[in-house]
Design an enzyme around this catalytic site. Structure first.
Site, PDB file in Angstrom:
ATOM      1  N   GLY A  59      -9.891  -3.434  -2.183  1.00  0.00           N
ATOM      2  CA  GLY A  59     -10.788  -3.370  -3.335  1.00  0.00           C
ATOM      3  C   GLY A  59     -12.176  -2.990  -2.875  1.00  0.00           C
ATOM      4  O   GLY A  59     -12.474  -3.035  -1.680  1.00  0.00           O
ATOM      5  N   CYS A  86      -6.800  -5.011   3.758  1.00  0.00           N
ATOM      6  CA  CYS A  86      -8.214  -4.652   3.679  1.00  0.00           C
ATOM      7  C   CYS A  86      -8.998  -5.745   2.947  1.00  0.00           C
ATOM      8  O   CYS A  86      -9.102  -6.856   3.453  1.00  0.00           O
ATOM      9  CB  CYS A  86      -8.372  -3.277   3.030  1.00  0.00           C
ATOM     10  SG  CYS A  86      -9.996  -2.574   3.329  1.00  0.00           S
ATOM     11  N   TYR A  87      -9.511  -5.488   1.760  1.00  0.00           N
ATOM     12  CA  TYR A  87     -10.214  -6.559   1.044  1.00  0.00           C
ATOM     13  C   TYR A  87      -9.316  -7.786   0.886  1.00  0.00           C
ATOM     14  O   TYR A  87      -9.773  -8.928   0.968  1.00  0.00           O
ATOM     15  CB  TYR A  87     -10.669  -6.077  -0.340  1.00  0.00           C
ATOM     16  CG  TYR A  87     -11.486  -7.123  -1.070  1.00  0.00           C
ATOM     17  CD1 TYR A  87     -12.853  -7.207  -0.866  1.00  0.00           C
ATOM     18  CD2 TYR A  87     -10.881  -8.046  -1.926  1.00  0.00           C
ATOM     19  CE1 TYR A  87     -13.610  -8.190  -1.490  1.00  0.00           C
ATOM     20  CE2 TYR A  87     -11.620  -9.028  -2.564  1.00  0.00           C
ATOM     21  CZ  TYR A  87     -12.984  -9.087  -2.342  1.00  0.00           C
ATOM     22  OH  TYR A  87     -13.725 -10.064  -2.967  1.00  0.00           O
ATOM     23  N   HIS A 176      -4.858   0.418   5.918  1.00  0.00           N
ATOM     24  CA  HIS A 176      -4.097   0.636   4.672  1.00  0.00           C
ATOM     25  C   HIS A 176      -2.700   1.172   4.999  1.00  0.00           C
ATOM     26  O   HIS A 176      -2.530   2.385   5.151  1.00  0.00           O
ATOM     27  CB  HIS A 176      -4.834   1.624   3.768  1.00  0.00           C
ATOM     28  CG  HIS A 176      -6.039   1.027   3.126  1.00  0.00           C
ATOM     29  ND1 HIS A 176      -5.992   0.360   1.918  1.00  0.00           N
ATOM     30  CD2 HIS A 176      -7.318   0.961   3.534  1.00  0.00           C
ATOM     31  CE1 HIS A 176      -7.192  -0.081   1.605  1.00  0.00           C
ATOM     32  NE2 HIS A 176      -8.031   0.267   2.568  1.00  0.00           N
ATOM     33  N   GLU A 178      -0.354   1.497   3.007  1.00  0.00           N
ATOM     34  CA  GLU A 178       0.253   2.139   1.836  1.00  0.00           C
ATOM     35  C   GLU A 178       0.011   3.642   1.766  1.00  0.00           C
ATOM     36  O   GLU A 178       0.672   4.346   1.017  1.00  0.00           O
ATOM     37  CB  GLU A 178      -0.240   1.461   0.544  1.00  0.00           C
ATOM     38  CG  GLU A 178      -1.720   1.619   0.202  1.00  0.00           C
ATOM     39  CD  GLU A 178      -2.624   0.572   0.878  1.00  0.00           C
ATOM     40  OE1 GLU A 178      -2.307   0.141   2.001  1.00  0.00           O
ATOM     41  OE2 GLU A 178      -3.661   0.224   0.288  1.00  0.00           O
ATOM     42  N   ASP A 234      10.014  13.091 -18.297  1.00  0.00           N
ATOM     43  CA  ASP A 234      10.067  11.725 -18.813  1.00  0.00           C
ATOM     44  C   ASP A 234      10.870  11.625 -20.110  1.00  0.00           C
ATOM     45  O   ASP A 234      11.766  10.790 -20.241  1.00  0.00           O
ATOM     46  CB  ASP A 234       8.652  11.166 -19.054  1.00  0.00           C
ATOM     47  CG  ASP A 234       7.790  11.310 -17.819  1.00  0.00           C
ATOM     48  OD1 ASP A 234       8.354  11.479 -16.733  1.00  0.00           O
ATOM     49  OD2 ASP A 234       6.555  11.282 -17.949  1.00  0.00           O
ATOM     50  N   LYS A 376       6.908   7.695 -11.548  1.00  0.00           N
ATOM     51  CA  LYS A 376       7.433   9.054 -11.760  1.00  0.00           C
ATOM     52  C   LYS A 376       8.567   9.405 -10.780  1.00  0.00           C
ATOM     53  O   LYS A 376       9.577   9.978 -11.181  1.00  0.00           O
ATOM     54  CB  LYS A 376       6.285  10.054 -11.575  1.00  0.00           C
ATOM     55  CG  LYS A 376       6.630  11.460 -11.976  1.00  0.00           C
ATOM     56  CD  LYS A 376       6.415  11.625 -13.448  1.00  0.00           C
ATOM     57  CE  LYS A 376       6.698  13.029 -13.915  1.00  0.00           C
ATOM     58  NZ  LYS A 376       6.332  13.173 -15.334  1.00  0.00           N
TER      59      LYS A 376
END
Ligand code: XMP
Length: 520
Positions: A59, A86-87, A176, A178, A234, A376
């Site tokens: 964050g 991280c944060y 990070h 991710e 979608d 997605k």
């Protein structure tokens, strides 16, 4: 609500730009997860959700400031594994009695993590004493560990880059995992959610398909459902899934606004009506749309006219379908994640999503959103699972207002026709070169500019066609695609030779930002 028998992970969001990537990595590890704002996770709500572990996101705040976000205390007293990123690591440390300071050695971008100790977190990820590329983005750093923790990895700017309290199963990483720039980050998530949290890897699209069908049947009962089919991934996947669940009690309405690419409307009709045998109302409304757009050159006015006309046409058709009680939409998870406001203001804002706007007075339809738990890439995987053709699933995104925003200025049937021909050649060549999947979106734009040319022995004074192709992961930022010059030359020659009305082709090399992907 998600299905009940999948193990799940809770991600508490502290406002990082990349929190959604945490969820995608966790799901890629086969585990269902949800993202909640850090301040929307009271103990009883978390009890009801029943996670096997909790991840605290990054964050923008600094834990060294007062009144910055904190994880609810119960996160640390549940006996569940916790991973702070991280944060998230910094607040975990601060809340458990360690110290965090603003550092004069800030780290942004690529960094190297030295794995200093073996840990269950690194099982199947990194060997002890390995040096691994990670992605950092921090000013603050941990300077004293809470009791029970030890350092398991360091980097130049973060001596406490990875920390662990194995007894409580609390972990923190300053980098990070991710983002793709941490090459083995996906394995780190797998190790945490599958290994440390012990979550079963049973979140697959095959399982989702069966459960979603059950849920649709329960929700809809003997009712009838209407779905606005756009031809995009979608709504197409939602249509096939619903049809599998309730058969002909689903009716799809395809509003053909005359702003589709060449052959697209026919493709949608033949796939859904012909191949899948799904009841489909094909509304040919090109004349109405083009009539309304006649002479309108302001981009926002064009969008508004198209949106309003779409609703009008859709509503009129929906009203003709007797006895429908449900309206299905292809809403996805990113559209329903509650977001953290990092600018003050109300701390939680819920984004709403409306593909189809108002409905006629007196028609009250209940929403059915079978894809609202999916990202997605999961929708694409589900589409494959449902047997939708790859060519359909892998299609580039296409904007709702269609080709109208690729003809800057006033739109006409002639201009659309010219654009379609150029666009078809461009996409044909991209496919032939094997580059379609390397590109996020590629299209031709017909400029309202005419330039002089020489064709044969005479002068021409025709339109300019601009070609656009970008790479992107979410459409929010984009880079132009670096086609080889001979490819661009080949496309330009074909367009100028084969499309009457175009005598010049240019290639757009603007990135986003500062440009946008579309020209209007
Ligand atoms: P921009 O041009 O804003 O586009 O960089 C980002 C992505 O959004 C699509 N786009 C639209 N989609 N209605 C839509 O449904 C619109 O009015 C619209 N405008 C842009 C664009 O194609 C790209 O994928």
């Amino acid at each position: 609500m998600p299905t009940h028998h999948h193990d799940r992970i809770l991600i508490l969001d502290f406002g990082s730009q990349v929190t959604q990537l945490i969820a995608r990595r966790v799901r890629e590890a086969g585990v269902y997860c949800e993202i909640w704002p850090f301040d929307a996770a009271p103990s009883d709500r978390v009890d009801a959700f029943g996670p096997k572990g909790i991840i605290l996101s990054g964050g923008p705040a600094s834990v060294t400031d007062t009144h910055t976000p904190r994880a609810p205390d119960h996160v640390f007293t549940r006996g569940l594994p916790v991973l702070g990123i991280c944060y998230g690591q910094q607040t975990l440390v601060a809340q458990l009695g360690g110290a965090v300071e603003t550092s004069d050695h800030r780290e942004f971008g690529r960094a190297y993590l030295d794995v200093t100790e073996a840990s269950p977190l690194f099982d199947g990820v990194w060997a002890a004493s390995a040096r691994e590329q990670v992605w950092m983005s921090h000013g603050d750093r941990v300077t004293r560990l809470p009791e029970g923790f030890r350092v398991i990895g360091t980097s130049e700017g973060a001596p406490f880059a990875a920390i662990a309290d194995e007894a409580r199963r609390f972990y923190g990483v300053q980098f990070h995992p991710e983002v793709v720039h941490t090459p083995h980050g996906d394995r780190l998530f797998r190790s945490f959610v599958r290994g440390i949290c012990g979550a079963a890897g049973d979140w697959t699209m095959a399982a989702f398909r069966a459960e979603a069908i059950d849920k649709i049947r329960t929700r809809v009962g003997a009712g009838k459902v209407i779905l606005g089919l756009s031809g995009g991934v979608d709504s197409s996947v939602a249509a096939v899934l619903l049809h599998e669940a309730i058969g002909d009690r689903l009716t799809c309405i395809f509003v053909d606004h005359g702003l589709m690419r060449a052959g697209e409307a026919e493709e949608v009709v033949s796939l859904f009506r012909g191949h899948y045998n799904i009841p489909l109302v094909h509304v040919e409304a090109a004349e109405r749309f083009l009539g309304r757009l006649d002479g309108v050159d302001d981009p926002e006015a064009k969008r508004k006219i198209i949106g309003a006309t779409f609703i009008e046409v859709f509503d009129a058709e929906a009203a003709k379908i007797g006895g429908a009680e449900f309206l299905a939409q292809g809403t996805l998870y990113p559209d329903v994640i509650e977001s953290v406001s990092v600018t003050g203001g109300p701390s939680v804002t819920i984004k709403s999503h409306h593909n189809v706007g108002g409905l006629p007075d007196g028609m009250t339809l209940t929403l059915v959103e079978p894809l609202r738990e999916l990202f997605k890439d999961e929708v694409r995987a589900l589409g494959r699972e449902l047997g939708l053709p790859d060519r359909f699933i892998g299609r580039h995104p296409f904007p709702g207002p269609g080709l109208a925003i690729r003809v800057p200025g006033a739109v006409s049937a002639d201009k659309l026709d010219t654009l379609r021909k150029a666009d078809t050649i461009y996409l044909e060549e991209i496919r032939r070169a094997g580059l379609y999947d390397a590109v996020w979106q590629a299209f031709a734009v017909l400029l309202p500019v005419r330039t002089v040319g020489v064709m044969g022995d005479s002068r021409s004074y025709d339109h300019v066609c601009a070609l656009r192709a970008v790479t992107s992961t979410d459409g929010m930022t984009a880079d132009y695609y670096p086609f080889p010059h001979d490819f661009l030359g080949r496309v330009a020659t074909r367009i100028i030779n084969e499309v009457r009305g175009i005598n010049r082709v240019v290639y757009d090399i603007t990135s986003k930002p500062p440009g946008t992907i579309e020209w209007e």
